[in-house]
Design an enzyme around this catalytic site. Structure first.
Site, short mmCIF file in Angstrom:
data_model
loop_
_atom_site.label_atom_id
_atom_site.label_comp_id
_atom_site.label_asym_id
_atom_site.label_seq_id
_atom_site.Cartn_x
_atom_site.Cartn_y
_atom_site.Cartn_z
N GLY A 106 -54.35 25.69 125.29
CA GLY A 106 -53.81 26.29 126.52
C GLY A 106 -53.10 25.28 127.38
N VAL A 107 -52.53 24.24 126.75
CA VAL A 107 -51.91 23.15 127.52
C VAL A 107 -50.65 23.61 128.27
N GLN A 115 -51.27 27.18 133.39
CA GLN A 115 -51.43 26.55 134.71
C GLN A 115 -52.41 25.38 134.64
N ASP A 129 -52.95 28.36 116.89
CA ASP A 129 -53.19 29.62 117.58
C ASP A 129 -54.68 29.89 117.56
N LEU A 184 -59.04 25.86 126.97
CA LEU A 184 -58.48 26.65 128.08
C LEU A 184 -57.65 27.83 127.59
N ALA A 205 -56.39 31.24 126.43
CA ALA A 205 -56.93 32.60 126.53
C ALA A 205 -55.83 33.59 126.87
N THR A 238 -65.69 32.00 133.36
CA THR A 238 -65.03 32.60 134.52
C THR A 238 -65.98 33.37 135.43
N TYR A 268 -61.62 41.71 129.20
CA TYR A 268 -61.48 40.26 129.33
C TYR A 268 -62.85 39.62 129.59
N LYS A 315 -65.08 37.03 127.39
CA LYS A 315 -65.47 35.71 127.93
C LYS A 315 -67.00 35.53 127.92
N ARG A 344 -49.01 28.99 139.09
CA ARG A 344 -49.74 30.19 138.70
C ARG A 344 -48.78 31.19 138.05
P1 NAP Z 1 -52.78 30.73 131.80
O1 NAP Z 1 -51.87 30.08 132.77
O2 NAP Z 1 -52.62 32.17 131.49
O3 NAP Z 1 -52.70 29.90 130.43
C1 NAP Z 1 -53.25 30.40 129.23
C2 NAP Z 1 -52.93 29.42 128.12
O4 NAP Z 1 -53.51 29.93 126.91
C3 NAP Z 1 -51.43 29.26 127.84
O5 NAP Z 1 -51.18 27.94 127.50
C4 NAP Z 1 -51.21 30.17 126.65
O6 NAP Z 1 -50.13 29.78 125.84
C5 NAP Z 1 -52.52 29.90 125.89
N1 NAP Z 1 -52.80 30.94 124.89
C6 NAP Z 1 -52.91 32.26 125.07
N2 NAP Z 1 -53.17 32.88 123.91
C7 NAP Z 1 -53.22 31.91 122.97
C8 NAP Z 1 -53.43 31.90 121.58
N3 NAP Z 1 -53.64 33.04 120.89
N4 NAP Z 1 -53.43 30.72 120.92
C9 NAP Z 1 -53.17 29.55 121.57
N5 NAP Z 1 -52.96 29.51 122.90
C10 NAP Z 1 -52.98 30.67 123.59
O7 NAP Z 1 -54.32 30.55 132.24
P2 NAP Z 1 -54.94 29.52 133.30
O8 NAP Z 1 -54.92 30.16 134.64
O9 NAP Z 1 -54.38 28.19 133.11
O10 NAP Z 1 -56.48 29.54 132.84
C11 NAP Z 1 -56.96 28.63 131.87
C12 NAP Z 1 -58.27 29.15 131.31
O11 NAP Z 1 -59.23 29.29 132.34
C13 NAP Z 1 -58.19 30.52 130.64
O12 NAP Z 1 -59.09 30.52 129.57
C14 NAP Z 1 -58.66 31.48 131.71
O13 NAP Z 1 -59.20 32.64 131.13
C15 NAP Z 1 -59.71 30.64 132.39
N6 NAP Z 1 -59.95 30.88 133.81
C16 NAP Z 1 -58.91 30.87 134.68
C17 NAP Z 1 -59.18 31.04 136.03
C18 NAP Z 1 -58.06 31.02 137.05
O14 NAP Z 1 -58.30 31.46 138.18
N7 NAP Z 1 -56.90 30.47 136.72
C19 NAP Z 1 -60.50 31.22 136.48
C20 NAP Z 1 -61.52 31.20 135.55
C21 NAP Z 1 -61.25 31.01 134.21
P3 NAP Z 1 -48.63 30.37 126.07
O15 NAP Z 1 -48.01 29.50 127.13
O16 NAP Z 1 -48.03 30.22 124.73
O17 NAP Z 1 -48.79 31.80 126.52
O1 G4F Z 2 -54.84 37.78 140.57
P1 G4F Z 2 -55.64 38.68 139.71
O2 G4F Z 2 -54.92 39.36 138.61
O3 G4F Z 2 -56.84 37.82 139.18
P2 G4F Z 2 -58.27 38.21 138.55
O4 G4F Z 2 -58.29 39.58 138.01
O5 G4F Z 2 -59.29 37.87 139.57
O6 G4F Z 2 -58.36 37.21 137.31
C1 G4F Z 2 -58.05 35.82 137.46
O7 G4F Z 2 -59.17 35.13 137.91
C2 G4F Z 2 -60.31 35.15 137.01
C3 G4F Z 2 -61.44 34.38 137.68
O8 G4F Z 2 -62.19 35.25 138.47
C4 G4F Z 2 -59.88 34.52 135.69
F1 G4F Z 2 -60.94 34.51 134.84
C5 G4F Z 2 -58.73 35.29 135.10
O9 G4F Z 2 -58.28 34.62 133.91
C6 G4F Z 2 -57.57 35.32 136.10
O10 G4F Z 2 -57.08 34.00 136.26
O11 G4F Z 2 -56.33 39.82 140.60
C7 G4F Z 2 -57.15 39.51 141.71
C8 G4F Z 2 -57.49 40.78 142.47
C9 G4F Z 2 -58.00 41.92 141.59
O12 G4F Z 2 -59.11 42.55 142.21
C10 G4F Z 2 -56.86 42.90 141.52
O13 G4F Z 2 -57.26 44.25 141.38
O14 G4F Z 2 -56.29 41.27 143.07
C11 G4F Z 2 -56.21 42.66 142.88
N1 G4F Z 2 -54.81 43.06 142.93
C12 G4F Z 2 -54.28 43.87 143.89
N2 G4F Z 2 -52.98 44.08 143.64
C13 G4F Z 2 -53.84 42.74 142.06
C14 G4F Z 2 -52.68 43.38 142.51
N3 G4F Z 2 -53.83 41.95 140.96
C15 G4F Z 2 -52.65 41.78 140.29
N4 G4F Z 2 -52.62 40.95 139.22
N5 G4F Z 2 -51.50 42.42 140.69
C16 G4F Z 2 -51.46 43.22 141.79
O15 G4F Z 2 -50.43 43.80 142.13
#
Ligand code: NAP
Ligand code: G4F
Length: 373
Positions: free
Chosen positions: A8-9, A12, A58, A80, A82, A127, A151, A155, A186
């Site tokens: 997932g490099v 974000q 992958d 990372l 996903a 998460t 999701y 997880k 993001r």
């Molecule tokens: P992101 O920006 O959506 O990045 C996801 C990464 O996973 C991308 O590099 C993507 O590659 C890669 N990926 C997706 N499917 C793949 C596959 N089949 N094989 C290889 N690589 C694949 O997510 P992020 O926000 O950086 O989050 C990183 C991790 O933390 C994720 O596992 C997410 O579920 C978890 N997480 C995120 C948050 C948050 O708030 N950001 C909170 C809790 C947990 P491509 O660029 O090719 O699509």
């Molecule tokens: O920004 P979201 O899509 O993030 P969500 O669902 O919290 O998931 C993110 O954080 C998780 C950690 O808790 C990660 F595990 C996951 O990979 C991802 O990074 O939505 C946040 C909230 C939700 O309740 C959603 O219903 O915002 C609400 N929302 C309201 N309007 C919306 C929208 N979400 C999105 N994406 N788009 C809207 O228009």
């Protein structure tokens, strides 16, 4: 020199973590998916660095995981990768399970198959979505899980298989239970970035309105750059363990929106309830172009298209354990600063995208008129 492998490099977190680990003196290896376009925006600045290497792979392909782990022989793996979008997981539940659940197993087994279980430490990106339909507020490491989307269910498997391999094989694998973290990098369909981009576009006259789903949803939002440091701290700890990483502060989607528009020079007032709620512009900053007349206009509306079949609405993390054992500082970047950073970045991006588009437009016109050949 320590070798780190990041799946997932290109994401974000992966991009910030790669920068952080290079800064710490690591040789960093990242897994990328083969794609028809070759531009990887978030890591473009790292490509060519002598301590940054990329490998095709992958998460759904066991062979590529084993080959990569064998080639890199990593001391640390940060898993990372996903399908990370909760709403998308309702449309693609099987794919999400393959990548987010079984994918974790593939990494753990690759380490075992390569005989690296004593050398290699593994971080799993767990998460706060695991808490789902929350049973306790705030949530800590002992709060029961109640996953509330395909999701989160996927997880949950990842979380437990990591614990299983720790106990069954004595492997150093840890879960970071990270609450939402955001940044200028993001993805544009997550709610925070969708809002900051829209606020920037609306304030510069390039968008009419922003449509959102549940405005009352509550999140504990932190800054991604601060959170990747914690991923590293989790693997430097003297034993494998699971940690909640959060700020301990909670805000609604509505709060985020109000503040983002404020930083873009627009004051919103909320009128109506539920699906009829609207954000109306009641004042603008004098720096906004005078041709953009927004006062009295509805700039934010609710669209049921963005409602989820089941939505997680009350996330608030308790980071005490990470504070005490890892020295984690949850107050490094405040919510207010995070929103400001994201809006500032999107204001500049929108302005430069439009300047570039204007140059392209002018060029097309000049070519048509024969002004340039
Ligand atoms: P992101 O920006 O959506 O990045 C996801 C990464 O996973 C991308 O590099 C993507 O590659 C890669 N990926 C997706 N499917 C793949 C596959 N089949 N094989 C290889 N690589 C694949 O997510 P992020 O926000 O950086 O989050 C990183 C991790 O933390 C994720 O596992 C997410 O579920 C978890 N997480 C995120 C948050 C948050 O708030 N950001 C909170 C809790 C947990 P491509 O660029 O090719 O699509
Ligand atoms: O920004 P979201 O899509 O993030 P969500 O669902 O919290 O998931 C993110 O954080 C998780 C950690 O808790 C990660 F595990 C996951 O990979 C991802 O990074 O939505 C946040 C909230 C939700 O309740 C959603 O219903 O915002 C609400 N929302 C309201 N309007 C919306 C929208 N979400 C999105 N994406 N788009 C809207 O228009």
């Amino acid at each position: 020199m320590k070798r780190a492998l990041i799946t997932g490099v290109t994401g974000q977190d992966g991009s910030y973590l790669a920068e952080f680990l290079i800064g710490k003196g690591y040789d960093v290896h990242g897994v990328i998916r083969r794609s028809s376009v070759d531009y990887r925006e978030r890591i473009a600045h790292l490509e060519g660095h002598e301590h940054f290497h990329l490998h095709y792979g992958d998460m759904s392909d066991t062979l590529s995981m084993v080959q990569t782990v064998r080639a890199v022989q990593p001391h640390e793996i940060y898993n990372l990768a996903a399908q990370s979008h909760v709403q998308v997981s309702f449309d693609a539940p099987e794919y999400t399970a393959n990548v987010d659940a079984t994918g974790v197993l593939r990494i753990l087994e690759a380490v075992r198959q390569c005989g690296l279980e004593k050398q290699c430490r593994i971080y799993q990106a767990s998460t706060s979505e695991l808490y789902g339909r929350v049973e306790q507020v705030p949530q800590n490491e002992n709060t029961p899980f109640h996953p509330y989307s395909p999701y989160a269910v996927a997880k949950l498997y990842g979380y437990w298989i990591v614990k299983e391999y720790r106990e069954a094989y004595g492997m150093f694998c840890s879960n970071g239970i990270l609450f939402n973290h955001e940044s200028e990098r993001r993805g544009e369909t997550f709610v925070t970035r969708k809002i900051t981009l829209a606020a920037a576009r609306i304030s510069q006259g390039h968008q009419e309105k922003l449509y959102l789903g549940n405005l009352s949803s509550l999140r504990d939002w932190g800054y991604a750059k601060d959170y990747v440091e914690c991923m590293w701290l989790i693997l430097q700890y003297n034993e494998p363990d699971d940690f909640v990483i959060a700020t301990g502060q909670q805000h609604s989607v509505r709060d985020f929106c109000q503040l983002a528009f404020h930083h873009a020079g627009i004051e919103l007032e909320w009128r109506g309830q539920g699906p009829d709620e609207k954000g109306v512009c009641i004042a603008v900053n004098s720096s906004l172009p005078s041709a953009i007349n927004l006062i009295g206009k509805t700039l934010v509306e609710v669209s049921p298209d963005f409602y989820r079949p089941t939505d997680v609405v009350n996330l608030l993390g308790d980071p005490t354990k990470a504070q005490q054992l890892l020295g984690w500082n949850p107050e490094k970047t405040s919510f207010e600063k995070l929103v400001e950073l994201m809006v500032e970045s999107d204001m500049a991006k929108v302005a430069s995208d439009h300047a570039a588009a204007k140059v392209r437009c002018n060029l097309a016109e000049y070519l048509e008129k024969g002004i340039v050949k």
